[in-house]
Design an enzyme around this catalytic site. Structure first.
Site, PDB file in Angstrom:
ATOM      1  NE  ARG A 238      71.089  -6.863   9.561  1.00 56.77           N
ATOM      2  CZ  ARG A 238      70.544  -7.848  10.251  1.00 56.77           C
ATOM      3  NH1 ARG A 238      69.426  -7.636  10.938  1.00 56.77           N
ATOM      4  NH2 ARG A 238      71.083  -9.045  10.270  1.00 56.77           N
ATOM      5  CD  GLU A 267      70.290  -2.510  15.998  1.00 61.22           C
ATOM      6  OE1 GLU A 267      70.844  -3.493  16.549  1.00 61.22           O
ATOM      7  OE2 GLU A 267      69.341  -2.627  15.215  1.00 61.22           O
ATOM      8  CG  HIS A 286      68.289  -6.130  16.634  1.00 60.23           C
ATOM      9  ND1 HIS A 286      69.353  -5.699  15.887  1.00 60.23           N
ATOM     10  CD2 HIS A 286      67.803  -7.226  15.986  1.00 60.23           C
ATOM     11  CE1 HIS A 286      69.517  -6.491  14.831  1.00 60.23           C
ATOM     12  NE2 HIS A 286      68.579  -7.427  14.884  1.00 60.23           N
TER      13      HIS A 286
END
Length: 327
Positions: A238, A267, A286
């Site tokens: 994370r 993000e 990601h």
């Protein structure tokens, strides 16, 4: 089945067809970007289920505006985006998709490690831009993994898989620090150490812990100063676990030689982020679970959780939260 479900992003049609075949009225968010909180509420207000992504923040406000809600099925391993306690208080079942992305995320982690050790990103970019003058005996040198020390921070499923690959495939020494006690560790040639020793000994540290109050912003200037000189850092967990401003300093002034992160905070990163300017930092968007295999399994489990909830059956979910329904 007189039920309605809002799916917050387009997923594989085969998974959607399972809902439709069960008689579930299904609404799918059509845009590439996730719905805002207001858009989420407007679409889910009359729904009995939400099939959500990690980018959807399902808080008290959202839950209160969805009076018919029976289940939240998160197409992700983490559930930090959901107010679990309030969902439990309201009697709403919450499911996630554990384990199915273990292999995918572990493979990405190993790929990022190889990119850093071989300086592949910079080498390929230099080649494309005409900077390959000739073969040279002491230039473009990387680092071999054999005999180097990998420090795994968080020895859950993904951490164990990364440790296993690093040890068996590359002959790395593996040390780890983890608060969990998982018996599968006994099958991996790895030694448990204190956090301080992990920082001091590891040539490469790979982060695989949960995001919680203890780990939020943990990797900061104080921690970076304790890391081995010219060490490398990987994060596929994370983004909030790393203080990104301090990461910038550690990459610019040491001790970090390089880093690779698949997750950021926020993000996506704003285009003017100084992190993009660092030549010794790799940022991927990601993609830890971004394989056809993993995402297909995730979608199918997420749909199964919806249908199981409607049929009063157990959900696939996190076992450490008592208000989640466990298989």
């Amino acid at each position: 089945m007189n039920k309605k479900v809002f799916v917050t992003r387009a997923i594989f049609q085969d998974a959607i067809d399972q809902l439709i075949s069960a008689g579930v009225e299904t609404k799918i968010w059509p845009d590439e970007l996730p719905p805002t909180t207001l858009e989420l509420i407007n679409n889910a207000a009359d729904c009995h289920g939400i099939l959500s992504m990690i980018t959807d923040h399902i808080n008290k406000k959202v839950i209160d505006r969805c009076p018919n809600l029976e289940v939240i099925s998160n197409m992700a391993v983490g559930v930090n985006n959901i107010d679990l306690k309030y969902a439990g208080f309201r009697g709403i079942k919450v499911g996630n998709t554990p384990d199915v992305l273990t292999q995918s995320t572990a493979e990405l982690t190993i790929g990022l490690i190889l990119m850093l050790c071989k300086n592949l990103y910079q080498q390929i970019d230099d080649t494309k831009h005409g900077k390959w003058a000739t073969w040279h005996p002491i230039k473009n040198l990387g680092m071999e993994l054999s005999g180097k020390t990998l420090g795994v921070f968080g020895m859950g499923r993904i951490g164990q898989k990364v440790a296993s690959i690093a040890s068996l495939a590359f002959g790395m020494k593996v040390i780890y620090h983890s608060r969990s006690n998982i018996t599968a560790k006994q099958k991996i040639d790895a030694n448990a150490v204190s956090f301080e020793k992990l920082l001091h000994l590891a040539d490469i540290i790979s982060i695989h812990c949960d995001l919680n109050e203890e780990t939020f912003g943990l990797f900061s200037q104080e921690i970076f100063k304790q890391m081995k000189n010219n060490s490398m850092l990987i994060n596929t967990s994370r983004g909030e676990i790393i203080n990104q401003k301090d990461l910038e300093t550690a990459l610019s002034n040491g001790p970090l030689k390089s880093a690779a992160i698949d997750v950021t905070y926020p993000e996506p990163l704003p285009s003017n982020s100084k992190l993009f300017q660092l030549p010794n930092l790799i940022i991927s968007p990601h993609i830890g679970s971004a394989t056809l295999d993993a995402r297909t399994k995730m979608a199918n489990i997420a749909v199964k959780n919806i249908l199981n909830a409607f049929n009063s059956e157990n959900l696939v979910s996190l076992a450490n939260n008592s208000y989640l329904q466990i298989t």
